[in-house]
Scaffold this motif. Structure first.
Motif, PDB file in Angstrom:
ATOM      1  N   ASN A  34       0.817  -1.217   0.000  1.00  0.00           N
ATOM      2  CA  ASN A  34       0.000   0.000   0.000  1.00  0.00           C
ATOM      3  C   ASN A  34       0.853   1.271   0.000  1.00  0.00           C
ATOM      4  O   ASN A  34       0.345   2.357   0.242  1.00  0.00           O
ATOM      5  CB  ASN A  34      -0.950   0.004   1.205  1.00  0.00           C
ATOM      6  N   PHE A  35       2.143   1.121  -0.292  1.00  0.00           N
ATOM      7  CA  PHE A  35       3.056   2.265  -0.335  1.00  0.00           C
ATOM      8  C   PHE A  35       3.237   2.682  -1.793  1.00  0.00           C
ATOM      9  O   PHE A  35       3.817   1.942  -2.585  1.00  0.00           O
ATOM     10  CB  PHE A  35       4.416   1.900   0.256  1.00  0.00           C
ATOM     11  N   PRO A  36       2.762   3.869  -2.171  1.00  0.00           N
ATOM     12  CA  PRO A  36       2.880   4.293  -3.569  1.00  0.00           C
ATOM     13  C   PRO A  36       4.319   4.293  -4.095  1.00  0.00           C
ATOM     14  O   PRO A  36       4.561   3.912  -5.238  1.00  0.00           O
ATOM     15  CB  PRO A  36       2.304   5.715  -3.571  1.00  0.00           C
ATOM     16  N   GLY A  37       5.267   4.723  -3.285  1.00  0.00           N
ATOM     17  CA  GLY A  37       6.660   4.750  -3.738  1.00  0.00           C
ATOM     18  C   GLY A  37       7.178   3.371  -4.082  1.00  0.00           C
ATOM     19  O   GLY A  37       7.863   3.181  -5.085  1.00  0.00           O
ATOM     20  N   TYR A  38       6.865   2.405  -3.238  1.00  0.00           N
ATOM     21  CA  TYR A  38       7.277   1.027  -3.480  1.00  0.00           C
ATOM     22  C   TYR A  38       6.628   0.494  -4.749  1.00  0.00           C
ATOM     23  O   TYR A  38       7.293  -0.084  -5.613  1.00  0.00           O
ATOM     24  CB  TYR A  38       6.879   0.165  -2.270  1.00  0.00           C
ATOM     25  N   LEU A  39       5.333   0.718  -4.887  1.00  0.00           N
ATOM     26  CA  LEU A  39       4.613   0.219  -6.058  1.00  0.00           C
ATOM     27  C   LEU A  39       5.099   0.884  -7.345  1.00  0.00           C
ATOM     28  O   LEU A  39       5.232   0.217  -8.381  1.00  0.00           O
ATOM     29  CB  LEU A  39       3.109   0.435  -5.879  1.00  0.00           C
ATOM     30  N   LEU A  40       5.380   2.173  -7.276  1.00  0.00           N
ATOM     31  CA  LEU A  40       5.882   2.892  -8.441  1.00  0.00           C
ATOM     32  C   LEU A  40       7.236   2.328  -8.880  1.00  0.00           C
ATOM     33  O   LEU A  40       7.473   2.101 -10.064  1.00  0.00           O
ATOM     34  CB  LEU A  40       5.990   4.380  -8.119  1.00  0.00           C
ATOM     35  N   ARG A  41       8.101   2.084  -7.922  1.00  0.00           N
ATOM     36  CA  ARG A  41       9.427   1.531  -8.230  1.00  0.00           C
ATOM     37  C   ARG A  41       9.303   0.138  -8.823  1.00  0.00           C
ATOM     38  O   ARG A  41       9.948  -0.195  -9.816  1.00  0.00           O
ATOM     39  CB  ARG A  41      10.299   1.501  -6.974  1.00  0.00           C
ATOM     40  N   ARG A  42       8.439  -0.687  -8.242  1.00  0.00           N
ATOM     41  CA  ARG A  42       8.256  -2.056  -8.757  1.00  0.00           C
ATOM     42  C   ARG A  42       7.648  -2.044 -10.154  1.00  0.00           C
ATOM     43  O   ARG A  42       8.057  -2.807 -11.034  1.00  0.00           O
ATOM     44  CB  ARG A  42       7.375  -2.872  -7.805  1.00  0.00           C
ATOM     45  N   ALA A  44       7.837   0.394 -12.394  1.00  0.00           N
ATOM     46  CA  ALA A  44       8.847   0.897 -13.331  1.00  0.00           C
ATOM     47  C   ALA A  44       9.883  -0.177 -13.641  1.00  0.00           C
ATOM     48  O   ALA A  44      10.253  -0.378 -14.801  1.00  0.00           O
ATOM     49  CB  ALA A  44       9.522   2.144 -12.753  1.00  0.00           C
ATOM     50  N   SER A  45      10.330  -0.892 -12.616  1.00  0.00           N
ATOM     51  CA  SER A  45      11.323  -1.950 -12.827  1.00  0.00           C
ATOM     52  C   SER A  45      10.785  -3.043 -13.741  1.00  0.00           C
ATOM     53  O   SER A  45      11.479  -3.503 -14.653  1.00  0.00           O
ATOM     54  CB  SER A  45      11.743  -2.565 -11.495  1.00  0.00           C
ATOM     55  N   ALA A  46       9.546  -3.441 -13.492  1.00  0.00           N
ATOM     56  CA  ALA A  46       8.947  -4.509 -14.302  1.00  0.00           C
ATOM     57  C   ALA A  46       8.781  -4.071 -15.759  1.00  0.00           C
ATOM     58  O   ALA A  46       9.100  -4.824 -16.689  1.00  0.00           O
ATOM     59  CB  ALA A  46       7.594  -4.919 -13.714  1.00  0.00           C
ATOM     60  N   ARG A  47       8.294  -2.860 -15.975  1.00  0.00           N
ATOM     61  CA  ARG A  47       8.064  -2.378 -17.339  1.00  0.00           C
ATOM     62  C   ARG A  47       9.377  -2.103 -18.068  1.00  0.00           C
ATOM     63  O   ARG A  47       9.475  -2.326 -19.272  1.00  0.00           O
ATOM     64  CB  ARG A  47       7.158  -1.148 -17.336  1.00  0.00           C
ATOM     65  N   LEU A  48      10.403  -1.618 -17.356  1.00  0.00           N
ATOM     66  CA  LEU A  48      11.696  -1.407 -17.985  1.00  0.00           C
ATOM     67  C   LEU A  48      12.348  -2.734 -18.367  1.00  0.00           C
ATOM     68  O   LEU A  48      12.966  -2.846 -19.430  1.00  0.00           O
ATOM     69  CB  LEU A  48      12.618  -0.591 -17.081  1.00  0.00           C
ATOM     70  N   ALA A  49      12.200  -3.736 -17.517  1.00  0.00           N
ATOM     71  CA  ALA A  49      12.739  -5.064 -17.840  1.00  0.00           C
ATOM     72  C   ALA A  49      12.042  -5.628 -19.074  1.00  0.00           C
ATOM     73  O   ALA A  49      12.685  -6.222 -19.950  1.00  0.00           O
ATOM     74  CB  ALA A  49      12.583  -6.007 -16.645  1.00  0.00           C
ATOM     75  N   GLN A  50      10.732  -5.437 -19.144  1.00  0.00           N
ATOM     76  CA  GLN A  50       9.971  -5.894 -20.302  1.00  0.00           C
ATOM     77  C   GLN A  50      10.438  -5.165 -21.562  1.00  0.00           C
ATOM     78  O   GLN A  50      10.661  -5.777 -22.614  1.00  0.00           O
ATOM     79  CB  GLN A  50       8.480  -5.654 -20.053  1.00  0.00           C
ATOM     80  N   LEU A  58      17.389  -5.549 -31.151  1.00  0.00           N
ATOM     81  CA  LEU A  58      17.901  -4.398 -31.903  1.00  0.00           C
ATOM     82  C   LEU A  58      19.334  -4.039 -31.498  1.00  0.00           C
ATOM     83  O   LEU A  58      19.943  -3.150 -32.086  1.00  0.00           O
ATOM     84  CB  LEU A  58      16.989  -3.185 -31.708  1.00  0.00           C
ATOM     85  N   GLY A  59      19.844  -4.702 -30.466  1.00  0.00           N
ATOM     86  CA  GLY A  59      21.216  -4.460 -30.029  1.00  0.00           C
ATOM     87  C   GLY A  59      21.405  -3.223 -29.176  1.00  0.00           C
ATOM     88  O   GLY A  59      22.517  -2.698 -29.095  1.00  0.00           O
ATOM     89  N   VAL A  60      20.330  -2.754 -28.551  1.00  0.00           N
ATOM     90  CA  VAL A  60      20.424  -1.589 -27.671  1.00  0.00           C
ATOM     91  C   VAL A  60      19.667  -1.848 -26.374  1.00  0.00           C
ATOM     92  O   VAL A  60      18.715  -2.620 -26.348  1.00  0.00           O
ATOM     93  CB  VAL A  60      19.864  -0.296 -28.330  1.00  0.00           C
ATOM     94  N   GLY A  61      20.118  -1.182 -25.325  1.00  0.00           N
ATOM     95  CA  GLY A  61      19.401  -1.215 -24.064  1.00  0.00           C
ATOM     96  C   GLY A  61      18.453  -0.029 -23.983  1.00  0.00           C
ATOM     97  O   GLY A  61      18.383   0.808 -24.894  1.00  0.00           O
ATOM     98  N   VAL A  62      17.740   0.072 -22.879  1.00  0.00           N
ATOM     99  CA  VAL A  62      16.745   1.130 -22.704  1.00  0.00           C
ATOM    100  C   VAL A  62      17.409   2.516 -22.732  1.00  0.00           C
ATOM    101  O   VAL A  62      16.938   3.424 -23.418  1.00  0.00           O
ATOM    102  CB  VAL A  62      15.949   0.934 -21.399  1.00  0.00           C
ATOM    103  N   SER A  63      18.499   2.693 -22.002  1.00  0.00           N
ATOM    104  CA  SER A  63      19.174   4.003 -21.976  1.00  0.00           C
ATOM    105  C   SER A  63      19.728   4.354 -23.348  1.00  0.00           C
ATOM    106  O   SER A  63      19.597   5.493 -23.806  1.00  0.00           O
ATOM    107  CB  SER A  63      20.303   4.006 -20.946  1.00  0.00           C
TER     108      SER A  63
END
Length: 164
Positions: A34-42, A44-50, A58-63
């Motif tokens: 129920n912590f927005p900061g924790y949920l936001l981080r999780r 973001a991590s899940a969607r960035l990994a996806q 394509l031979g590139v990372g997200v950054s």
């Protein structure tokens, strides 16, 4: 047997299959759900990994993909401006830019003073078109995961959290 200090956070359940096999399932209470900061981080991590999985062919990372797209939308941008816009420090950005130049994705032109202006090459432009298609598909997956009645509020809420 659980340590006594953990018993308040863990419950054990025996299902039919578990009873038959003599196993139990440990269910732990996550106090952060129920912590927005924790949920936001999780989230973001899940969607960035996806996203990273879709960019990998394509031979590139997200950054790296973000850097190329930014340069594509801002031909002539300096390396310093690129770093500021993406919050990437110069020592971290410099080797990436040089890899792009060596791969033939970027070309540089002389700017004012020691500034080098960055532009995509034809090959870089072709790669950015593929990256933008991956980005668009990822955005569609994100919106699809959000309940329809909340979709219009998603970006304004995220902007409010990022740029208060």
């Amino acid at each position: 047997m659980l340590a006594p200090h953990l018993s308040q956070f863990v419950s054990c359940r025996l299902g039919k299959a578990g009873r038959a096999a003599g196993r139990f399932e440990v269910v732990m209470d996550n106090p952060f759900l129920n912590f927005p900061g924790y949920l936001l981080r999780r989230a973001a991590s899940a969607r960035l990994a996806q996203l990273a999985q879709y960019l990998e062919p394509l031979g590139v990372g997200v950054s790296e993909a973000s850097i190329l797209v930014l340069i594509g939308h801002n031909p002539g941008i300096s390396q310093a401006e690129c770093g500021r816009m993406l919050s990437i420090q110069r020592p971290n950005l410099n080797p990436v830019i040089h890899r792009f130049i060596n791969r033939g994705l970027l070309v540089t032109t002389k700017g004012v003073g020691r500034v080098q202006c960055l532009r995509l090459s034809e090959e870089g432009s072709a790669l950015v078109a593929q990256i933008e298609a991956v980005f668009a598909a990822q955005e569609e997956r994100i919106y699809a995961a959000v309940p329809e009645h909340l979709r219009d509020d998603l970006v304004p809420v995220l902007r409010a959290l990022w740029c208060p």
